[in-house]
Design a protein around this motif. Structure first.
Motif, PDB file in Angstrom:
ATOM      1  N   GLY A   2       3.661  -5.014   7.682  1.00 22.00           N
ATOM      2  CA  GLY A   2       4.557  -4.517   6.635  1.00 22.00           C
ATOM      3  C   GLY A   2       4.355  -5.243   5.324  1.00 22.00           C
ATOM      4  O   GLY A   2       4.398  -4.639   4.246  1.00 22.00           O
ATOM      5  N   SER A   3       4.173  -6.550   5.405  1.00 21.38           N
ATOM      6  CA  SER A   3       3.963  -7.314   4.167  1.00 21.38           C
ATOM      7  C   SER A   3       2.604  -6.983   3.542  1.00 21.38           C
ATOM      8  O   SER A   3       2.459  -6.962   2.314  1.00 21.38           O
ATOM      9  CB  SER A   3       4.072  -8.808   4.453  1.00 21.38           C
ATOM     10  N   LEU A   5       1.062  -4.002   3.755  1.00 16.83           N
ATOM     11  CA  LEU A   5       1.188  -2.701   3.100  1.00 16.83           C
ATOM     12  C   LEU A   5       2.023  -2.796   1.829  1.00 16.83           C
ATOM     13  O   LEU A   5       1.747  -2.106   0.839  1.00 16.83           O
ATOM     14  CB  LEU A   5       1.803  -1.685   4.061  1.00 16.83           C
ATOM     15  N   SER A   6       3.042  -3.636   1.843  1.00 19.30           N
ATOM     16  CA  SER A   6       3.863  -3.752   0.647  1.00 19.30           C
ATOM     17  C   SER A   6       3.107  -4.448  -0.489  1.00 19.30           C
ATOM     18  O   SER A   6       3.331  -4.158  -1.665  1.00 19.30           O
ATOM     19  CB  SER A   6       5.154  -4.503   0.961  1.00 19.30           C
ATOM     20  N   SER A   7       2.163  -5.351  -0.158  1.00 18.77           N
ATOM     21  CA  SER A   7       1.410  -6.069  -1.182  1.00 18.77           C
ATOM     22  C   SER A   7       0.236  -5.239  -1.702  1.00 18.77           C
ATOM     23  O   SER A   7      -0.005  -5.155  -2.911  1.00 18.77           O
ATOM     24  CB  SER A   7       0.873  -7.385  -0.635  1.00 18.77           C
ATOM     25  N   TYR A   8      -0.504  -4.631  -0.789  1.00 18.67           N
ATOM     26  CA  TYR A   8      -1.738  -3.961  -1.171  1.00 18.67           C
ATOM     27  C   TYR A   8      -1.719  -2.469  -0.886  1.00 18.67           C
ATOM     28  O   TYR A   8      -2.765  -1.841  -0.792  1.00 18.67           O
ATOM     29  CB  TYR A   8      -2.918  -4.594  -0.423  1.00 18.67           C
ATOM     30  N   GLY A   9      -0.623  -1.838  -0.759  1.00 15.55           N
ATOM     31  CA  GLY A   9      -0.520  -0.439  -0.387  1.00 15.55           C
ATOM     32  C   GLY A   9      -1.182   0.500  -1.389  1.00 15.55           C
ATOM     33  O   GLY A   9      -1.915   1.423  -1.010  1.00 15.55           O
ATOM     34  N   TRP A  10      -0.899   0.293  -2.671  1.00 15.65           N
ATOM     35  CA  TRP A  10      -1.486   1.181  -3.683  1.00 15.65           C
ATOM     36  C   TRP A  10      -3.011   1.028  -3.734  1.00 15.65           C
ATOM     37  O   TRP A  10      -3.747   2.011  -3.905  1.00 15.65           O
ATOM     38  CB  TRP A  10      -0.897   0.895  -5.064  1.00 15.65           C
TER      39      TRP A  10
END
Length: 161
Positions: A2-3, A5-10
């Protein structure tokens, strides 16, 4: 996870879209390319290819015939020039044997040849040639040189100090 995806999702999303577009473009270019080295010629009809080759051969033959005709004309012109030179030498030799000045005869022969040639072609008039400098120009005298004159410096101690 989750962390991550939240950091590098874009960034992950943009990279996936770029890879998808790249794969689509490569697949289209491979589909458009014919398979095998002679596939483009095989796709055309054989009679079209034969007609094109015959037209190419005919064009080459025409160009070669024109080149041969130009070479013949050049050879004829060279023969005429050599014959004219030979006639002038003979005339010069005969005038020397008779004791006459051959240079005057040579000039007359050239004028006759030019007058004969001028009936078929327009003669070109040459402009009167003037000398670049006057007759009295002498670079060592220091005169007439315009602004490009050099004078040595004064002798003696320098005035500065």
């Amino acid at each position: 996870v989750g962390s991550l995806l939240s950091s590098y999702g874009w960034y992950i999303l943009l990279a996936a879209v770029a890879v998808y577009l790249l794969v689509q473009k490569v697949s289209r270019s491979l589909a458009a390319r014919p398979s095998g080295p002679g596939a483009a010629e095989a796709a055309e009809e054989p009679d079209v290819v034969v007609r094109r080759q015959e037209a190419l051969a005919a064009a080459r033959l025409r160009m070669q015939e024109e080149l041969n005709a130009q070479a013949e004309r050049y050879k004829e012109k060279q023969k005429q020039l050599e014959e004219e030179k030979r006639r002038q030498k003979i005339a010069m030799w005969e005038s020397m044997q008779e004791g006459k000045s051959y240079k005057g005869n040579l000039k007359l022969n050239q004028q006759e040849a030019e007058s004969g040639a001028s009936t078929s072609a327009v003669p070109k008039s040459k402009p009167n040639k003037r000398p670049l400098r006057g007759g009295g120009y002498n670079p060592l005298s220091g005169e007439g040189g315009g602004t490009c004159s050099w004078r040595p410096g004064r002798r003696g101690p320098s005035a500065g100090g």
